[in-house]
Design a protein around this motif. Sequence first.
Motif, PDB file in Angstrom:
ATOM      1  N   ALA A 287       0.845  -1.205   0.000  1.00 44.62           N
ATOM      2  CA  ALA A 287       0.000   0.000   0.000  1.00 44.62           C
ATOM      3  C   ALA A 287       0.881   1.256   0.000  1.00 44.62           C
ATOM      4  CB  ALA A 287      -0.940   0.000   1.205  1.00 44.62           C
ATOM      5  N   TYR A 288       1.965   1.230   0.774  1.00 48.11           N
ATOM      6  CA  TYR A 288       2.855   2.393   0.824  1.00 48.11           C
ATOM      7  C   TYR A 288       3.710   2.527  -0.434  1.00 48.11           C
ATOM      8  CZ  TYR A 288       1.365   4.131   5.306  1.00 48.11           C
ATOM      9  OH  TYR A 288       0.604   4.690   6.304  1.00 48.11           O
ATOM     10  N   ALA A 289       3.885   1.425  -1.171  1.00 46.14           N
ATOM     11  CA  ALA A 289       4.569   1.522  -2.465  1.00 46.14           C
ATOM     12  C   ALA A 289       3.748   2.400  -3.415  1.00 46.14           C
ATOM     13  CB  ALA A 289       4.778   0.131  -3.059  1.00 46.14           C
ATOM     14  N   ARG A 290       2.425   2.237  -3.339  1.00 47.04           N
ATOM     15  CA  ARG A 290       1.542   3.086  -4.159  1.00 47.04           C
ATOM     16  C   ARG A 290       1.755   4.557  -3.787  1.00 47.04           C
ATOM     17  NH1 ARG A 290      -3.065   0.790  -2.897  1.00 47.04           N
ATOM     18  NH2 ARG A 290      -3.133  -0.570  -4.730  1.00 47.04           N
ATOM     19  N   MET A 295       3.683  10.074  -4.657  1.00 45.91           N
ATOM     20  CA  MET A 295       4.350  11.237  -4.067  1.00 45.91           C
ATOM     21  C   MET A 295       5.543  11.634  -4.920  1.00 45.91           C
ATOM     22  SD  MET A 295       3.919  10.165  -0.039  1.00 45.91           S
ATOM     23  CE  MET A 295       4.654  11.616   0.741  1.00 45.91           C
ATOM     24  N   ASN A 296       6.247  10.651  -5.465  1.00 44.46           N
ATOM     25  CA  ASN A 296       7.371  10.982  -6.338  1.00 44.46           C
ATOM     26  C   ASN A 296       6.911  11.691  -7.600  1.00 44.46           C
ATOM     27  OD1 ASN A 296       9.517   9.969  -8.631  1.00 44.46           O
ATOM     28  ND2 ASN A 296      10.453  10.543  -6.678  1.00 44.46           N
ATOM     29  N   LYS A 297       5.788  11.240  -8.161  1.00 40.92           N
ATOM     30  CA  LYS A 297       5.223  11.910  -9.352  1.00 40.92           C
ATOM     31  C   LYS A 297       4.925  13.371  -9.065  1.00 40.92           C
ATOM     32  CE  LYS A 297       3.721   8.603 -12.496  1.00 40.92           C
ATOM     33  NZ  LYS A 297       3.876   8.884 -13.894  1.00 40.92           N
ATOM     34  N   GLU A 298       4.547  13.645  -7.809  1.00 39.56           N
ATOM     35  CA  GLU A 298       4.232  15.028  -7.420  1.00 39.56           C
ATOM     36  C   GLU A 298       5.461  15.796  -6.961  1.00 39.56           C
ATOM     37  OE1 GLU A 298       1.077  15.186  -4.602  1.00 39.56           O
ATOM     38  OE2 GLU A 298      -0.330  14.116  -5.903  1.00 39.56           O
ATOM     39  N   GLY A 299       6.627  15.156  -7.029  1.00 41.87           N
ATOM     40  CA  GLY A 299       7.848  15.856  -6.657  1.00 41.87           C
ATOM     41  C   GLY A 299       8.174  15.831  -5.178  1.00 41.87           C
ATOM     42  N   PHE A 307       4.300   8.785   8.938  1.00 39.59           N
ATOM     43  CA  PHE A 307       3.797  10.062   9.453  1.00 39.59           C
ATOM     44  C   PHE A 307       3.650  11.115   8.351  1.00 39.59           C
ATOM     45  CE2 PHE A 307       6.087   9.019  13.698  1.00 39.59           C
ATOM     46  CZ  PHE A 307       5.034   8.208  14.087  1.00 39.59           C
ATOM     47  N   ASP A 308       4.418  10.951   7.283  1.00 41.74           N
ATOM     48  CA  ASP A 308       4.470  11.973   6.234  1.00 41.74           C
ATOM     49  C   ASP A 308       3.551  11.682   5.053  1.00 41.74           C
ATOM     50  OD1 ASP A 308       6.693  13.297   7.589  1.00 41.74           O
ATOM     51  OD2 ASP A 308       7.865  11.549   6.967  1.00 41.74           O
ATOM     52  N   VAL A 309       2.831  10.584   5.131  1.00 37.82           N
ATOM     53  CA  VAL A 309       2.035  10.145   3.981  1.00 37.82           C
ATOM     54  C   VAL A 309       0.551  10.419   4.224  1.00 37.82           C
ATOM     55  CG1 VAL A 309       1.389   8.178   2.550  1.00 37.82           C
ATOM     56  CG2 VAL A 309       3.729   8.359   3.431  1.00 37.82           C
TER      57      VAL A 309
END
Lengths: 327, 327
Positions: A287-290, A295-299, A307-309
Amino acid sequence: MIRIGILGYGNLGKGVESAIRQNPDMELTAVFTRRNPESLTIRSQGVPVLSTDDLTAMEDKIDVLILCGGSATDLPVQTPEYAKLFNVVDSFDTHAKIPEHFEKVEKAALAGEKTALISVGWDPGMFSLNRLYGNVILPEGKDYTFWGKGVSQGHSDAIRRVEGVKDGKQYTIPVEAALDAVRSGSNPELTTREKHIRECFVVAEEGADLAKIEAEIKNMPNYFADYDTIVHFISQEELQRDHSSIPHGGFVLRSGVTGMNKENKHLIEYQLKLDSNPEFTASVLVAYARAAYRMNKEGQCGCKTVFDVAPAYLSPLSGEELRKNLL
Amino acid sequence: MIRIGILGYGNLGKGVESAIRQNPDMELTAVFTRRNPESLTIRSQGVPVLSTDDLTAMEDKIDVLILCGGSATDLPVQTPEYAKLFNVVDSFDTHAKIPEHFEKVEKAALAGEKTALISVGWDPGMFSLNRLYGNVILPEGKDYTFWGKGVSQGHSDAIRRVEGVKDGKQYTIPVEAALDAVRSGSNPELTTREKHIRECFVVAEEGADLAKIEAEIKNMPNYFADYDTIVHFISQEELQRDHSSIPHGGFVLRSGVTGMNKENKHLIEYQLKLDSNPEFTASVLVAYARAAYRMNKEGQCGCKTVFDVAPAYLSPLSGEELRKNLL
């Protein structure tokens, strides 16, 4: 489709392999191993098994690399190494060393403009999230984490190192009376011994001194000395028959007060009951791989934890669907 | 310091007032009311009570406005209105109308470059989060939400509208056998009647026909007809003495399977036991007010829900402290 690579094919890697099948927006691109790839047979037909030497050439073929090695020696090296090249997710669970691990992975991921999610699983992971949510909602209160009933790998290993022990398995069991005391809202101070029991199933070598083994286990510092420990001697056949699964679970509780005079009590309780610790952990990783991919696509590059997701990143559903169906 | 304004001083507004005192990085700037401010006395010394007419002039003095009105008529108007001028948090809880509410608030918040968090509390809110986390970790599974034991305001109001009823209170009670069936992993299909019991404490007017009242309550469509309903007649004194608090709570469970052959079962259970429903809801609102403030500082404008808020935004601790202490 989100293209996933698995590095390491132990229990956790196998769990990731099966979890990917339950997520229709993901596909398994390859499994990577440090062993000879030809020596490894995986259960997903048509998916290649490759050497870790081939990883760097796969940069454009993998969206997220899930690191399924151990926290003792694998991840401290692998996560910083591969976070330069891939979005990665790991389950680094040596709590005391997380800050140090974070720093190294942060540098690597920023250098590679990748997103690295570390310490994902259930503890650290879902339990951490529940500790955080509990703390922010009830700032005046007390945290309690109980583990079990479940198999502790570290304690099972410790048993097996005792002289005269052929094999063994250790269950961590939360003490029901302690849980009830927490649930009552009395905010008890609980000692290590009051919170958990340790139950050991031990296969002794032929002719071994059972009393000596039992005493050595029960008095082992750090692992058993501070607990009420029960030792059973059983046969290898019984161990195989009755203790070969890897269940686990536990509880996170937050007990706190609100009101002008702190007159109202509240209890938040989160509980996991898991048939398979590695498969559940793997399901959290997937699930966190998704989230890492998005998040990487959004920079949003660098090292992150649960905590940051923002939770929405974890779901294949759109914001609109989430608000309609789950809010 | 994060400067908070409260709009509306009912149970929820009072809960926000006391919750702010438990968060050292926040201060209450003013309470706003649609009534004559002079008619209202609040419990925080030195904090002004102002008219809603004064709100627009306070744009620079308030970081987050917490909207404490009701979902039926207040919030559908107030949240879009004030999201143009302030970062806002509301507890809009009419599930079916959330998409419509979101659209209106989104437009307003984007126009004002503000951050608006809607539908914050425990359901919607913490329960929604647990539904989402459960769904993404165990995509093949089943969701269960149970409410209670607790007071349902809507059902209490419905009782009080029955002819011959002077006063009354309704408790929603989850059926223990249904909870146990879910916990067993059998993934039961549960009817409305199987999940919850409704228990009513009714004060009848003098000379009223009790049998008629009881029948009318039990057969009331939507509210009671689909449930096993228990009706007790008590005196006004008893109602006052035994049923004046506002407890609530409930359970979110996710039961699912993993493994190549879906052979392993897992259960995630989240439970709340709350002495005061409004004070707990208020405590959640206050934590999300911190998030609204920070997200706005980072330029994350528009309408958001709990799904869009990374957990770290909720805590006054730094990322470093969170990783060290709670991960």
